[in-house]
Design a protein around this motif. Structure first.
Motif, short mmCIF file in Angstrom:
data_model
loop_
_atom_site.label_atom_id
_atom_site.label_comp_id
_atom_site.label_asym_id
_atom_site.label_seq_id
_atom_site.Cartn_x
_atom_site.Cartn_y
_atom_site.Cartn_z
N PHE A 198 0.82 -1.22 0.00
CA PHE A 198 0.00 0.00 0.00
C PHE A 198 0.85 1.27 0.00
CE2 PHE A 198 -2.57 -3.34 1.95
CZ PHE A 198 -3.74 -3.24 1.22
N TRP A 199 2.04 1.21 -0.59
CA TRP A 199 2.88 2.41 -0.63
C TRP A 199 2.12 3.56 -1.29
CZ3 TRP A 199 7.29 3.87 1.61
CH2 TRP A 199 7.88 5.06 1.14
N ASP A 200 1.26 3.21 -2.24
CA ASP A 200 0.50 4.24 -2.97
C ASP A 200 -0.77 4.66 -2.22
OD1 ASP A 200 -0.56 1.75 -3.32
OD2 ASP A 200 -0.66 1.83 -5.50
N ARG A 201 -0.93 4.19 -0.98
CA ARG A 201 -2.04 4.68 -0.15
C ARG A 201 -1.46 5.20 1.17
NH1 ARG A 201 -6.74 0.29 -0.12
NH2 ARG A 201 -7.64 1.82 1.29
N PRO A 202 -0.79 6.37 1.11
CA PRO A 202 0.00 6.85 2.25
C PRO A 202 -0.79 7.00 3.55
CG PRO A 202 -0.16 8.53 0.51
CD PRO A 202 -0.71 7.26 -0.06
N GLU A 203 -2.08 7.23 3.48
CA GLU A 203 -2.83 7.39 4.73
C GLU A 203 -2.85 6.11 5.55
OE1 GLU A 203 -3.83 9.52 7.07
OE2 GLU A 203 -2.63 10.67 5.65
N LEU A 204 -3.02 4.97 4.85
CA LEU A 204 -3.00 3.67 5.54
C LEU A 204 -1.66 3.47 6.23
CD1 LEU A 204 -4.53 0.93 3.20
CD2 LEU A 204 -5.39 1.76 5.40
N VAL A 205 -0.58 3.81 5.51
CA VAL A 205 0.77 3.64 6.05
C VAL A 205 0.99 4.57 7.24
CG1 VAL A 205 3.22 3.94 5.52
CG2 VAL A 205 1.70 2.86 3.83
N ARG A 206 0.63 5.83 7.06
CA ARG A 206 0.86 6.81 8.14
C ARG A 206 0.05 6.48 9.39
NH1 ARG A 206 1.17 12.68 5.12
NH2 ARG A 206 2.72 12.04 3.58
N ASP A 207 -1.17 6.00 9.21
CA ASP A 207 -1.98 5.62 10.38
C ASP A 207 -1.24 4.58 11.23
OD1 ASP A 207 -3.99 7.32 9.72
OD2 ASP A 207 -5.38 5.78 8.96
N HIS A 208 -0.55 3.66 10.54
CA HIS A 208 0.12 2.62 11.32
C HIS A 208 1.40 3.15 11.98
CE1 HIS A 208 0.20 -1.35 12.87
NE2 HIS A 208 1.40 -1.62 12.37
N TYR A 209 2.08 4.09 11.35
CA TYR A 209 3.21 4.74 12.02
C TYR A 209 2.70 5.48 13.27
CZ TYR A 209 6.98 3.99 8.60
OH TYR A 209 7.96 3.44 7.81
N ALA A 210 1.54 6.11 13.16
CA ALA A 210 0.97 6.81 14.33
C ALA A 210 0.63 5.80 15.43
CB ALA A 210 -0.26 7.60 13.91
N TRP A 211 0.12 4.64 15.02
CA TRP A 211 -0.17 3.57 16.00
C TRP A 211 1.13 3.14 16.70
CZ3 TRP A 211 1.54 -1.36 16.83
CH2 TRP A 211 0.78 -2.19 17.66
N LEU A 212 2.21 2.98 15.92
CA LEU A 212 3.51 2.59 16.49
C LEU A 212 4.02 3.65 17.46
CD1 LEU A 212 5.40 1.15 13.38
CD2 LEU A 212 4.80 -0.10 15.46
N ASP A 213 3.85 4.91 17.08
CA ASP A 213 4.31 6.01 17.93
C ASP A 213 3.57 5.98 19.27
OD1 ASP A 213 5.92 8.70 17.87
OD2 ASP A 213 3.95 9.19 18.72
N ALA A 214 2.28 5.74 19.23
CA ALA A 214 1.49 5.67 20.48
C ALA A 214 1.94 4.48 21.32
CB ALA A 214 0.00 5.57 20.15
N THR A 215 2.23 3.35 20.65
CA THR A 215 2.71 2.16 21.35
C THR A 215 4.06 2.44 22.01
OG1 THR A 215 1.54 0.74 19.79
CG2 THR A 215 3.35 -0.27 21.03
N LEU A 216 4.95 3.09 21.27
CA LEU A 216 6.25 3.49 21.81
C LEU A 216 6.05 4.36 23.05
CD1 LEU A 216 9.37 3.83 21.56
CD2 LEU A 216 8.91 5.78 20.05
N GLY A 217 5.07 5.25 23.00
CA GLY A 217 4.77 6.13 24.13
C GLY A 217 4.49 5.36 25.40
N GLU A 218 3.81 4.22 25.28
CA GLU A 218 3.50 3.42 26.47
C GLU A 218 4.76 2.84 27.10
OE1 GLU A 218 0.00 0.96 26.54
OE2 GLU A 218 -0.67 1.80 24.61
N PHE A 219 5.76 2.52 26.25
CA PHE A 219 7.03 2.03 26.78
C PHE A 219 7.85 3.17 27.37
CE2 PHE A 219 6.20 -1.51 23.90
CZ PHE A 219 6.62 -2.58 24.66
N LEU A 220 7.82 4.32 26.72
CA LEU A 220 8.69 5.43 27.14
C LEU A 220 8.38 5.88 28.56
CD1 LEU A 220 9.05 7.72 23.98
CD2 LEU A 220 10.64 6.02 24.92
N ALA A 221 7.10 5.87 28.92
CA ALA A 221 6.73 6.32 30.25
C ALA A 221 7.51 5.54 31.31
CB ALA A 221 5.23 6.17 30.45
N SER A 222 7.51 4.18 31.21
CA SER A 222 8.19 3.39 32.23
C SER A 222 9.70 3.42 32.04
CB SER A 222 7.65 1.96 32.26
OG SER A 222 8.03 1.28 31.09
N ALA A 223 10.16 3.49 30.80
CA ALA A 223 11.61 3.52 30.54
C ALA A 223 12.22 4.77 31.18
CB ALA A 223 11.88 3.51 29.04
N GLU A 224 11.50 5.87 31.07
CA GLU A 224 11.97 7.15 31.59
C GLU A 224 12.11 7.08 33.12
OE1 GLU A 224 11.19 11.46 29.78
OE2 GLU A 224 9.43 10.23 30.19
#
Ligand SMILES: [Zn+2]
Length: 518
Positions: A210-236
Motif C-alpha cells: 500500500f505504498w500508494d495509499r500513504p494514509e494507511l501507512v501513516r496511520d500505522h506509524y501513528a499507532w507505532l508512535d502511540a505504542t512506543l509512548g506506552e514504553f517510554l513512560a516506564s523507561a523514563e
C-alpha cells in the motif's frame, strides 16, 4: 553494570514516511526521542533484506562473516534452496554475550531467532518461525502466559496477501499488531529483562502493498508512535536507554525488470518445457490448508507431500536445464545472480578458470537490461569479505537505488502475477537513541546495522565483544560518559541449533503465500 535497554524495532521504518509526518505533529513520541536523544540514518546490508539485516543486528557482523544472505540457503546446498534459520548464525549474538555477562535478555518477534537458543531470559521468535507453539519458545512455559493475554501471532495470515482482500488485510494487520503490543508490554513490565528487543512488522507489510495509499501507512506509524509512548513512560522512570531502529528503509518501486528473460536471451539460462503444477500454486494451496487447519485431517501420504522432497521436485528451478545454464537468478528481493560453478553448485558447469570471463560477460550484458539507471553491478567481493563469501550471489544488481524491482523467477508464464507491490526496501533505515549516556541532539555518522550490537553493549555497561564488524557509535555517547567509562573488550563464546524435521516446509509455505520468497 548499569541500566536497562529497550530496542523498539520497526521493520522497514523509513524517514521517507517519518519526515512528512513530523510536520503534521503526528509522531509526538518519536519527535521527543529526536529532540532529547540522537537520531539519524542507519544503513543496512546489501541487498536491503530482512533476514540478513536482522542477522547483522544480532551478530554485529556483515553477511560475509555471519553467513545469512537471504531467507533461503545458498544454492550450492541444493538448487531448491532450503530456508535459513538462526542455526546458520554460529557467531555469538547480542543476546548470548549479554547472557554470558550475567545480564537478563528478552526478545519478542525478532526475525531469525528461531530456533531459540537458551539465553538468560526468554525468546519468542519472529519471522521464519513455524507457528506460535510452546515448543518454539524459550522457555516453553511462556506459551501459557501469552495465551492468557489473548493470544499471539508470529505474523499475518498469508491468505490476506491475495489480490482483492484489502479490508481483511488491514484488519488482520491490526489484530496481529495489537496482540504483539499486549505481549510486549507484559514481557517488558513483568519480566523486566535488562535488554528487551521487540520488532513490529506492520509497516513493512503495509508499505510493500500500500505504498500508494500513504494514509494507511501513516496511520500505522501513528499507532507505532502511540505504542512506543506506552514504553517510554516506564523507561523514563527507570532511566533505561531506548533505541528505535529499522532493519532497512523503504521507497517506491515504480518499474520491474525480468532478469530471467534477460538471462535466457543472452544464453546464460536454459529452461525446459514446463511440466506439472506450478510450485507457487502448490505452496499457496498448502498455506491455505494451514489457514483452515485442514492439513491435520489430510491422509498421511498427502501430508508428507506437503513437505520435504516434494518441494525439491516442485521447485521452480526443476525447470532449469543445468547442463546448459551458466547463470541463474537469486530470489527477486536478493537482487543478484549466481554462477553455476563446477564443484560448487550440485550440477555446476562453469569452471573456476572461466568464472571471471562469464561474470564479466554478464556484467557487460547489463547495459542493455537497464540503460539509463544509476545502479552499477557489483561483484560480491566488492561488497563483502569473510569465510561465507562463496554463499553470496556472484553479482549484485542494486536496482532498488532506482526504484526498480525484479520480477519473480517462474517456469510458468501463465501464473498470474502476485498482488502488486508498489513499495520496496531501501538501504537507508532509521535510528533513534535516548538515555542517560546518550548525547542529546547528536547524529550517528555513516552508522550501519552492525554498529547497534557494540553500541547497545556499551550503553548497558558491559565489555564489548572483540572482532565485530560494527563499531561503538561514540559520536552519540555523551562526552563526559565516554571519558568516565571508556570502552573495554572481552572474548565471548557460545553455540547453536536448527529446524526440526519438516518445520522448514511449513514456514516456507507461509512465506510463499505472503510473496516473500519469489
Ligand atoms: Zn524487513
Amino acid at each position: 553494570m548499569s541500566g536497562r535497554l529497550l530496542i523498539f524495532g520497526i521493520d522497514g521504518g523509513t524517514f521517507n514516511v517519518l519526515e512528512p509526518m513530523w510536520a503534521e505533529g503526528r509522531l509526538p513520541h518519536l519527535a521527543r526521542l529526536r529532540s532529547e536523544g540522537a537520531s539519524g540514518v542507519l544503513h543496512t546490508v546489501c541487498p536491503p533484506l530482512t533476514a540478513p539485516a536482522w542477522a547483522t543486528f544480532q551478530t554485529g557482523l556483515q553477511p560475509g562473516r555471519h553467513g545469512v544472505f537471504d531467507f533461503l540457503a545458498p544454492p550450492r546446498r541444493g538448487y531448491a534452496r532450503r530456508l535459513q534459520n538462526a542455526s546458520a548464525l554460529s557467531a555469538p549474538r547480542l543476546f548470548d554475550t549479554l547472557s554470558a555477562a550475567g545480564r537478563t535478555v528478552g526478545a519478542l518477534n525478532v526475525p531469525l531467532t528461531f530456533p531459540p537458543r537458551p539465553v538468560n531470559g526468554f525468546v519468542v521468535p519472529g519471522m521464519l518461525t513455524p507457528t506460535f507453539a510452546d515448543k518454539h519458545l524459550y522457555p516453553s512455559s511462556l506459551g501459557a502466559e501469552l495465551r492468557a493475554l489473548g493470544g499471539y501471532y508470529v505474523d499475518m495470515n498469508p491468505l490476506y496477501f491475495e489480490e482483492g482482500r484489502d479490508e481483511g488485510f488491514v484488519e488482520e494487520l491490526y489484530r496481529v499488531a495489537e496482540a504483539r503490543k499486549r505481549a510486549a508490554l507484559h514481557l517488558w513490565r513483568s519480566h523486566q529483562p535488562d535488554l528487551f528487543a521487540v520488532v513490529f512488522t506492520g509497516v513493512d507489510r503495509l508499505m510493500h502493498f500500500f505504498w500508494d495509499r500513504p494514509e494507511l501507512v501513516r496511520d500505522h506509524y501513528a499507532w507505532l508512535d502511540a505504542t512506543l509512548g506506552e514504553f517510554l513512560a516506564s523507561a523514563e522512570e527507570e532511566g533505561a536507554t531506548v533505541f528505535v531502529l529499522s532493519d532497512h528503509g523503504f521507497g517506491p518501486a515504480e518499474a520491474e525488470i525480468d532478469l530471467a528473460e534477460h538471462l535466457r536471451r543472452h544464453g546464460f539460462l536454459t529452461q525446459k518445457a514446463k511440466r506439472g503444477p506450478s510450485p507457487r500454486r502448490f505452496l499457496e494451496a498448502v498455506a491455505k490448508l494451514d489457514l483452515f487447519d485442514l492439513r491435520k485431517r489430510l491422509p498421511r501420504r498427502w501430508r508428507a507431500a506437503a513437505r520435504g522432497q516434494v518441494m525439491e521436485r516442485l521447485s521452480v528451478f526443476a525447470s532449469v536445464d543445468w547442463q546448459r545454464t551458466s547463470i541463474f537468478p537469486g530470489t527477486a528481493t536478493q537482487y543478484g545472480v549466481y554462477l553455476n560453478v563446477a564443484g560448487r553448485e550440485p550440477e555446476g558447469i562453469v569452471s573456476r578458470a572461466d568464472y571471471e570471463k562469464v561474470r564479466d560477460d554478464f556484467i557487460a550484458s547489463l547495459d542493455e537490461l537497464y540503460p539509463g539507471l544509476t545502479a552499477r553491478a557489483l561483484r560480491r567481493e566488492e561488497v563483502y569479505h569473510g569465510p561465507f563469501l562463496d554463499d553470496a550471489p556472484d553479482v549484485y544488481l542494486p536496482l532498488w537505488e532506482d526504484g526498480v524491482r525484479l520480477r519473480e523467477f517462474s517456469d510458468d508464464p501463465a501464473v498470474a502475477p502476485r498482488r502488486r507491490r508498489p513499495g520496496e526496501h531501501r538501504r537507508e533505515g532509521i535510528f533513534f537513541a535516548r538515555g542517560p549516556r546518550v548525547a542529546a541532539g547528536a547524529a550517528p555518522e555513516q552508522a550501519t546495522l552492525a554498529d547497534v550490537y557494540p553500541t547497545a553493549t556499551y550503553l548497558m555497561g558491559e565489555a564489548l565483544p572483540t572482532g565485530l564488524d560494527g563499531r561503538l557509535l561514540t559520536e552519540i555517547v555523551a562526552p563526559e560518559a565516554l571519558a568516565k567509562a571508556p570502552p573495554t573488550y572481552r572474548d565471548y563464546d557460545v553455540g547453536g541449533a536448527g529446524y526440526a524435521d519438516g518445520e522448514d516446509a511449513d514456514v516456507r509455505a507461509r512465506l510463499e503465500g505472503m510473496g516473500y520468497l519469489g
